[in-house]
Design an enzyme around this catalytic site. Structure first.
Site, PDB file in Angstrom:
ATOM      1  N   ASP A   1       0.994  -0.738   0.175  1.00 48.20           N
ATOM      2  CA  ASP A   1       0.531   0.291  -0.352  1.00 48.20           C
ATOM      3  C   ASP A   1       1.056   1.176  -0.142  1.00 48.20           C
ATOM      4  O   ASP A   1       2.541   1.182   0.280  1.00 48.20           O
ATOM      5  CB  ASP A   1      -0.893   0.053   1.320  1.00 48.20           C
ATOM      6  CG  ASP A   1      -2.006   0.733   1.336  1.00 48.20           C
ATOM      7  OD1 ASP A   1      -2.280   1.457   0.046  1.00 48.20           O
ATOM      8  OD2 ASP A   1      -1.802   1.676   2.540  1.00 48.20           O
TER       9      ASP A   1
ATOM     10  N   ASP B   1       0.250   5.057   1.199  1.00 48.75           N
ATOM     11  CA  ASP B   1      -0.235   6.077   2.462  1.00 48.75           C
ATOM     12  C   ASP B   1      -0.574   4.782   3.235  1.00 48.75           C
ATOM     13  O   ASP B   1      -0.976   4.387   3.789  1.00 48.75           O
ATOM     14  CB  ASP B   1      -2.189   6.482   2.298  1.00 48.75           C
ATOM     15  CG  ASP B   1      -1.798   7.380   0.676  1.00 48.75           C
ATOM     16  OD1 ASP B   1      -1.329   7.971   0.431  1.00 48.75           O
ATOM     17  OD2 ASP B   1      -2.745   7.551  -0.369  1.00 48.75           O
TER      18      ASP B   1
END
Length: 267
Positions: A13, A15
């Site tokens: 991922d 963020d």
């Protein structure tokens, strides 16, 4: 993790793992550099559909993280791929920004308000009541409802903003039609990423900061999962979930050495 097959591919991922509010998390640049230098196949995933991969590369570079545009996989790209697989060269009424409209154009979709095959809802910083009303009426007339991701809110310097999931709920309440969400936690996002880099679930790991999106989608796609504690899920919350990540670490900085440790032995 060491008792299973070596890790040859990495999904992560963005963020909460690599950046936080556009600032690099310590160790993130070293982690990406190590992946590139080691020759490991990898993708950076994000549910954000606002930006194109080129935009996101520039934003990451400004924070000190240098990775190729081809290593970024967004919910907009996954949505475009899904629609192309389902109904090639179709048409869509889109609520979203350049990341989504560009992805749909690139797979040959026509963007229109006239009898579209789909209403596609993505992220935008300027949700319009007029556009939402148009989407409601098109769905009532038979357009299929797709949304890039179910995130109910997103961050901003001033506080939370309503995001795709919240607007999708509004449209659902008005029409009685539930959207099909493409992004995490739908494991379809993981599967499309695996296909993108020709990876196998048994030799791939997913890194994320959220138990309810990153870890569950990785788990359901058959991947090993690593939770970092630099984002949404706190250490004391992990035990509340009925499933567990394969490993929990403080931050992505703890994973730099693991790239070599978990890699297949030299041929």
């Amino acid at each position: 993790m060491t008792e299973r097959k070596p890790i040859d591919c990495w999904l992560t991922d963005m963020d909460g793992v690599l950046v936080h509010e556009e600032r690099a998390i310590p160790g993130a640049a070293d982690f990406v550099t190590k992946l590139i230098e080691s020759g490991r196949r990898f993708l950076v995933l994000t549910n954000n559909s606002i930006f194109t991969p080129r935009d996101l590369r520039a934003r990451l570079l400004a924070s000190g993280i240098d990775l190729p545009e081809s290593a970024i996989w967004t919910s907009a790209l996954a949505t475009a791929q899904f629609l192309d697989d389902q109904r090639a060269h179709g048409s869509a009424y889109v609520i979203g920004e350049a990341g989504l409209t560009t992805a749909l154009h690139e797979v040959g979709y026509v963007l229109t308000e006239r009898s579209p095959d789909y209403v596609v809802l993505g992220e935008t910083r300027t949700y319009s009541f007029e556009a939402i009303t148009k989407a409601i009426r098109l769905i009532e007339k038979g357009a299929r409802f797709i949304a890039t991701n179910p995130d109910p809110s997103g961050p901003s310097p001033e506080g939370s903003l309503p995001a795709t999931g919240s607007v999708a709920a509004l449209i659902t309440r008005a029409t009685g039609v539930e959207p099909y969400f493409i992004g995490k936690p739908n494991p379809l996002m993981m599967r499309s990423a695996l296909n993108r880099i020709d990876a196998h679930s048994e030799t791939t790991v997913m890194i994320g900061d959220r138990m309810d999106t990153d870890v569950i989608s990785g788990l359901e796609a058959g991947l090993r999962t690593i939770l970092v504690l630099t984002g949404s899920t706190r250490a004391e919350q992990v035990e509340r979930f009925p499933y567990r990540p394969t490993r929990v670490v403080d931050s992505v900085a703890d994973l730099v050495d693991l790239i070599d440790e978990l890699a297949p032995p030299p041929a």
